[in-house]
Scaffold this motif. Structure first.
Motif, PDB file in Angstrom:
ATOM      1  N   UNK A 156      -1.115  -4.363  10.152  1.00 33.72           N
ATOM      2  CA  UNK A 156      -1.499  -3.089   9.551  1.00 33.72           C
ATOM      3  C   UNK A 156      -0.891  -2.918   8.172  1.00 33.72           C
ATOM      4  N   UNK A 157       0.336  -3.425   7.989  1.00 38.95           N
ATOM      5  CA  UNK A 157       0.987  -3.405   6.678  1.00 38.95           C
ATOM      6  C   UNK A 157       0.158  -4.229   5.697  1.00 38.95           C
ATOM      7  N   UNK A 158      -0.247  -5.412   6.111  1.00 34.61           N
ATOM      8  CA  UNK A 158      -1.091  -6.272   5.262  1.00 34.61           C
ATOM      9  C   UNK A 158      -2.354  -5.528   4.818  1.00 34.61           C
ATOM     10  N   UNK A 159      -3.024  -4.874   5.783  1.00 34.93           N
ATOM     11  CA  UNK A 159      -4.293  -4.200   5.473  1.00 34.93           C
ATOM     12  C   UNK A 159      -4.098  -3.077   4.461  1.00 34.93           C
ATOM     13  N   UNK A 160      -3.020  -2.311   4.617  1.00 36.61           N
ATOM     14  CA  UNK A 160      -2.761  -1.200   3.688  1.00 36.61           C
ATOM     15  C   UNK A 160      -2.481  -1.709   2.285  1.00 36.61           C
ATOM     16  N   UNK A 161      -1.688  -2.779   2.194  1.00 37.79           N
ATOM     17  CA  UNK A 161      -1.360  -3.332   0.880  1.00 37.79           C
ATOM     18  C   UNK A 161      -2.614  -3.861   0.191  1.00 37.79           C
ATOM     19  N   UNK A 162      -3.461  -4.540   0.921  1.00 37.02           N
ATOM     20  CA  UNK A 162      -4.680  -5.095   0.323  1.00 37.02           C
ATOM     21  C   UNK A 162      -5.643  -3.996  -0.081  1.00 37.02           C
ATOM     22  N   UNK A 163      -5.687  -2.909   0.713  1.00 37.99           N
ATOM     23  CA  UNK A 163      -6.556  -1.785   0.349  1.00 37.99           C
ATOM     24  C   UNK A 163      -6.125  -1.149  -0.965  1.00 37.99           C
ATOM     25  N   UNK A 164      -4.842  -1.296  -1.293  1.00 39.42           N
ATOM     26  CA  UNK A 164      -4.334  -0.763  -2.568  1.00 39.42           C
ATOM     27  C   UNK A 164      -4.400  -1.799  -3.693  1.00 39.42           C
ATOM     28  N   UNK A 165      -4.943  -2.974  -3.394  1.00 47.65           N
ATOM     29  CA  UNK A 165      -5.053  -4.010  -4.406  1.00 47.65           C
ATOM     30  C   UNK A 165      -3.748  -4.733  -4.677  1.00 47.65           C
ATOM     31  N   UNK A 166      -2.812  -4.672  -3.724  1.00 47.23           N
ATOM     32  CA  UNK A 166      -1.497  -5.307  -3.890  1.00 47.23           C
ATOM     33  C   UNK A 166      -1.474  -6.676  -3.228  1.00 47.23           C
ATOM     34  N   UNK A 167      -0.719  -7.578  -3.825  1.00 41.29           N
ATOM     35  CA  UNK A 167      -0.634  -8.951  -3.340  1.00 41.29           C
ATOM     36  C   UNK A 167       0.647  -9.165  -2.534  1.00 41.29           C
ATOM     37  N   UNK A 168       0.529  -9.954  -1.468  1.00 37.13           N
ATOM     38  CA  UNK A 168       1.681 -10.345  -0.637  1.00 37.13           C
ATOM     39  C   UNK A 168       1.929 -11.830  -0.886  1.00 37.13           C
ATOM     40  N   UNK A 169       3.091 -12.233  -1.324  1.00 30.96           N
ATOM     41  CA  UNK A 169       4.334 -11.478  -1.502  1.00 30.96           C
ATOM     42  C   UNK A 169       4.624 -11.066  -2.946  1.00 30.96           C
ATOM     43  N   UNK A 170       3.696 -11.299  -3.885  1.00 28.80           N
ATOM     44  CA  UNK A 170       4.005 -11.029  -5.294  1.00 28.80           C
ATOM     45  C   UNK A 170       4.364  -9.565  -5.544  1.00 28.80           C
ATOM     46  N   UNK A 171       3.591  -8.655  -4.924  1.00 31.09           N
ATOM     47  CA  UNK A 171       3.842  -7.225  -5.134  1.00 31.09           C
ATOM     48  C   UNK A 171       4.694  -6.595  -4.030  1.00 31.09           C
ATOM     49  N   UNK A 172       4.691  -7.194  -2.857  1.00 36.10           N
ATOM     50  CA  UNK A 172       5.473  -6.661  -1.738  1.00 36.10           C
ATOM     51  C   UNK A 172       5.790  -7.794  -0.766  1.00 36.10           C
ATOM     52  N   UNK A 173       7.059  -7.921  -0.418  1.00 39.41           N
ATOM     53  CA  UNK A 173       7.449  -8.870   0.624  1.00 39.41           C
ATOM     54  C   UNK A 173       7.357  -8.176   1.979  1.00 39.41           C
ATOM     55  N   UNK A 174       6.905  -8.926   2.997  1.00 42.42           N
ATOM     56  CA  UNK A 174       6.737  -8.364   4.338  1.00 42.42           C
ATOM     57  C   UNK A 174       7.346  -9.326   5.356  1.00 42.42           C
TER      58      UNK A 174
END
Length: 345
Positions: A259-277
């Motif tokens: 769910x964290x992945x989905x929210x970040x992608x919906x905001x156009x954010x990249x994992x892990x460049x913009x947010x580490x999870x």
């Protein structure tokens, strides 16, 4: 009052004749599992001679094996449950026993209904993965001499309840320490239900890691979830809406991390460049999703295997080396976390 005193006097007499303590006699009388086979047999004979075991109780003490082991878990919608079940099945497959699996669908009412049903069923024993169970819920199993082992329990257990768990506090601390080692200073956590000790322990480990590193604990970074993908999605959006969002998120479990992945992608954010999870459990999907999820491995399948081995000992009337087994968690590094640039700290 006289009847109560008479019964206690009789139990004291039985204890003296058997060469054991009164609590041991009580454990045999209430079908507790933590009594050595020879001791149990000796005490049962004396209990019967003194008329403290009658009718149905005698039949239960002498019941023949049915060849069926029951397993109860919260739902069929979770890889967590399936991984534990796989461990149980691996051990059962090496015996002549059959495994019967039931689900409570996360319902306290269905959990209690199952407890009532198993009293009337020809079950040799049970593996319990419960979302809501309390020690008093196990009384029907004790009364009907049905051995059981609890896996990853969500509440407090008595000293006479066999159980298998994992080092949740250590796992929470390890996850947070890893993110700190990558340079993250704004680390958020999305919890599981706050009533569950496993969730409480993971958050306590998170807090401990931050305090040890000399970092301030930001209450806004501790988000209440329920281990579901939906709560991961909702709480990630809440974190992103903060004036100063975190740079890393510790999800309470791997399914929540999706769910964290989905929210970040919906905001156009990249994992892990913009947010580490980072997640918790290491279910099979953790190594399949993109990017592969860094997580804390909880040995779910091994927990199922250990619990089943313990149950087989109880079914055979053999004492356990320990009533509580706790297996170690450890970090599995994959692709969802990266070192933080100095400019973003």
């Amino acid at each position: 009052m006289k009847q109560s005193l008479s019964k206690r006097s009789t139990m004291a007499e039985i204890a003296a004749k058997a060469g054991v303590s009164i609590p041991t006699v009580s454990r045999v009388l209430h079908h507790r599992p933590d009594v050595a086979p020879e001791t149990r047999k000796r005490v049962e004979q004396l209990l019967e001679e003194h008329g403290l075991i009658q009718g149905r109780a005698k039949k239960l003490l002498r019941k023949e094996h049915s060849g069926i082991v029951d397993m109860l878990f919260p739902g069929f919608d979770s890889m967590y449950s399936f991984e534990i079940a796989r461990g149980v099945e691996e051990v059962i497959a090496r015996t002549d026993l059959r495994l019967a699996i039931s689900s409570t669908h996360h319902s306290t009412e269905l959990e209690q209904r199952w407890m009532s049903k198993i009293q009337k069923s020809p079950s040799d024993g049970a593996i319990l993965v419960l979302a809501h169970g309390e020690p008093r819920h196990f009384d029907p199993l004790h009364r009907h001499n049905i051995p059981f082992v609890v896996v990853d329990h969500g509440g407090e257990l008595g000293p006479d309840t066999p159980s298998v768990g994992a080092t949740n506090w250590l796992g929470g601390r390890t996850a947070t320490e890893y993110l700190i080692s990558l340079g993250h200073r704004r680390v958020a956590v999305i919890t599981g239900p706050t009533t569950l000790p496993c969730s409480q322990d993971r958050v306590a480990g998170y807090r401990s890691a931050l305090e040890t590193a000399g970092l301030q604990i930001n209450p806004a970074f501790i988000c209440l979830g329920d281990f579901s993908p939906d709560s991961g999605y909702e709480q990630t959006n809440a974190l992103l809406d903060l004036p100063e969002p975190p740079t890393a998120i510790f999800a309470g479990c791997d399914e929540q991390a999706t769910g964290v992945y989905s929210a970040l992608r919906a905001r156009g954010l990249n994992i892990p460049d913009d947010m580490s999870v980072i997640g918790f459990d290491d279910v099979p999907t953790a190594s399949i999703i993109t990017p592969n999820l860094t997580t804390i491995r909880q040995p779910l399948r091994e927990m199922g295997r250990v619990a089943t081995t313990m149950l087989l000992h109880l079914i055979n009337g053999e004492p356990l080396d320990s009533m509580r087994v706790e297996l170690t968690t450890h970090l599995v590094v994959r692709d969802s976390c990266r070192p933080l640039d100095d400019a973003k700290r």
